[in-house]
Design an enzyme around this catalytic site. Structure first.
Site, mmCIF file in Angstrom:
data_model
loop_
_atom_site.group_PDB
_atom_site.id
_atom_site.type_symbol
_atom_site.label_atom_id
_atom_site.label_comp_id
_atom_site.label_asym_id
_atom_site.label_seq_id
_atom_site.Cartn_x
_atom_site.Cartn_y
_atom_site.Cartn_z
ATOM 1 N N GLY A 181 55.658 -58.315 -38.495
ATOM 2 C CA GLY A 181 56.879 -59.321 -38.110
ATOM 3 C C GLY A 181 57.864 -58.705 -37.883
ATOM 4 N N ASP A 227 53.199 -66.201 -35.967
ATOM 5 C CA ASP A 227 53.937 -67.340 -35.517
ATOM 6 C C ASP A 227 54.529 -67.347 -34.268
ATOM 7 O OD1 ASP A 227 53.898 -67.178 -38.249
ATOM 8 O OD2 ASP A 227 55.666 -67.339 -39.431
ATOM 9 N N MET A 265 50.882 -73.407 -39.453
ATOM 10 C CA MET A 265 51.879 -71.896 -40.105
ATOM 11 C C MET A 265 53.164 -72.453 -39.452
ATOM 12 S SD MET A 265 50.024 -69.282 -42.483
ATOM 13 C CE MET A 265 50.614 -69.421 -44.461
ATOM 14 N N GLY A 266 53.853 -72.428 -39.927
ATOM 15 C CA GLY A 266 55.417 -71.822 -39.470
ATOM 16 C C GLY A 266 56.565 -71.797 -40.357
HETATM 17 O O1 F6P Z 1 54.785 -65.343 -41.065
HETATM 18 C C1 F6P Z 1 53.713 -65.109 -41.203
HETATM 19 C C2 F6P Z 1 53.570 -66.615 -42.261
HETATM 20 O O2 F6P Z 1 51.729 -66.721 -42.099
HETATM 21 C C3 F6P Z 1 54.141 -68.190 -42.198
HETATM 22 O O3 F6P Z 1 53.347 -68.672 -40.814
HETATM 23 C C4 F6P Z 1 54.005 -68.590 -43.507
HETATM 24 O O4 F6P Z 1 55.181 -68.969 -43.495
HETATM 25 C C5 F6P Z 1 54.326 -67.736 -44.183
HETATM 26 O O5 F6P Z 1 53.249 -66.009 -43.883
HETATM 27 C C6 F6P Z 1 53.327 -67.450 -45.524
HETATM 28 O O6 F6P Z 1 53.569 -66.451 -45.846
HETATM 29 P P1 F6P Z 1 52.676 -65.776 -47.543
HETATM 30 O O7 F6P Z 1 50.982 -65.403 -47.197
HETATM 31 O O8 F6P Z 1 53.173 -64.925 -48.229
HETATM 32 O O9 F6P Z 1 52.336 -66.971 -48.074
#
Ligand code: F6P
Length: 328
Positions: free
Chosen positions: A101, A126, A168-169
């Site tokens: 990303g 996302d 998520m987001g």
């Molecule tokens: O960027 C992808 C994502 O899944 C987001 O939607 C979310 O906020 C984040 O990653 C969560 O990240 P991690 O797995 O590092 O907690």
């Protein structure tokens, strides 16, 4: 030509399919592919393995990434970056394919600027990467959200309840928006439109007035209500506590969390992953770099890595209006 390939940042379904296509597309035109483990961490440590066509067998349908992924802190500082450049040199890599990303693609841009020919592939649930209509993994995550909303609706209807569903987001409301539309949510809350808690309650009341005795409120994790004080509470918790206190409908909270990141990629994600994976190595073999391969309409295109800080245009405010129009 010897190319390294890595997956970085939050994993997304279809990353494996992209690696497979890059390896097989690359060997088909005489390239050698090297897998770098755990994203930029493996680049810094020199943790790599040669990948041939058989090494990437049986992974097309697998979620996650068999190369492993990480959000590397060390790659953001100069000492880590120096180590990464040294291991690229040591491994004799002529170029890199970076799958991930926005953060990962910023790393790809830095590598390109540091003299390593690099091509990016957008992969993040996302869908907030500039220049591509869809990133790898978005479609699968949306299907997971929709399947979850269908299940939640069953129980919401049985009990005449409101369900707050956090998806998520952190800074993008795309999953909430599109998942909410496809899953028939009554209310969708996104960081792009910071509605107030009173407005949210008013939407629930409006549904009840129209004879609907359940409500599904999809909340992006990055949503922050206009009238709520700063708190450590999750966005979904803030909204569900407020609605529960108002008492229009009995209210429950479900946080989908990392469920949305796993699972076998959808047909759509496999298709774009195959196309983008192969395109990335072809671009490098042609002597091009400093770009991300992207989906533009139905076609594969390229976008300069120098543009990736621009805001994505995938969040469509008209969809937000549409949801409000057809909710009840
Ligand atoms: O960027 C992808 C994502 O899944 C987001 O939607 C979310 O906020 C984040 O990653 C969560 O990240 P991690 O797995 O590092 O907690």
């Amino acid at each position: 030509m010897r190319l390294g390939i890595l997956t970085s940042g939050g994993d997304s379904p279809g990353m494996n399919a992209a690696v497979r296509a890059a390896v097989r597309g690359g060997t088909d035109i005489g390239l050698e592919l090297v897998g770098i483990m755990h994203g930029y961490e493996g680049l810094i440590e020199g943790d790599m393995m040669p990948l041939d066509n058989r090494a990437v067998g049986g992974i097309l349908e697998r979620g996650g990434t068999f190369l492993g992924s990480a959000r590397s802190k060390e790659f953001r500082v100069e000492s880590g970056q120096r180590k990464a450049l040294a291991s690229i040199e040591r491994a004799g890599l002529d170029g890199l394919v970076v799958i991930g990303g926005n953060g990962s693609l910023a790393g790809a841009r830095w590598l390109q600027e540091s003299g390593v020919p690099t091509v990016g592939i957008p992969a993040s649930i996302d869908n907030d990467v500039y220049g591509t209509a869809m990133a790898i993994g978005v479609d699968t995550a949306l299907n997971t959200v929709v399947e979850s909303l269908d299940r939640i609706r069953d129980t919401a209807i049985s009990h005449d309840r409101a369900f707050v569903v956090e998806v998520m987001g952190r800074s993008s409301g795309y999953i909430a928006l599109m998942g909410g539309l496809a899953g028939g949510a009554e209310v969708v809350l996104v960081p792009e439109f910071p509605e107030s808690l009173d407005q949210i309650e008013a939407s629930v009341v409006e549904g009840v007035k129209k004879g609907k005795h359940h409500s599904i409120i999809v909340v992006a994790e990055g949503f922050s209500p206009a009238d709520s004080p700063q708190t450590e509470k999750a966005a979904g918790r803030i909204v569900s506590d407020f609605l529960a206190a108002k008492g229009t409908l009995e209210t429950r909270l479900t946080i989908l969390g990392h469920l949305q990141r796993g699972g076998s990629p959808s047909a759509f994600d496999r298709i774009i992953a195959c196309r983008l994976g192969e395109a990335a190595v072809r671009v490098l073999a042609q002597g091009d770099s400093g770009v991300m391969v992207a989906l533009s309409g139905r076609d594969v295109s390229t976008v300069s890595l120098s543009d990736i800080d621009r805001p994505s245009t995938n969040f469509n405010p008209d969809i937000y209006k549409l949801i409000n129009k057809i909710a009840n």
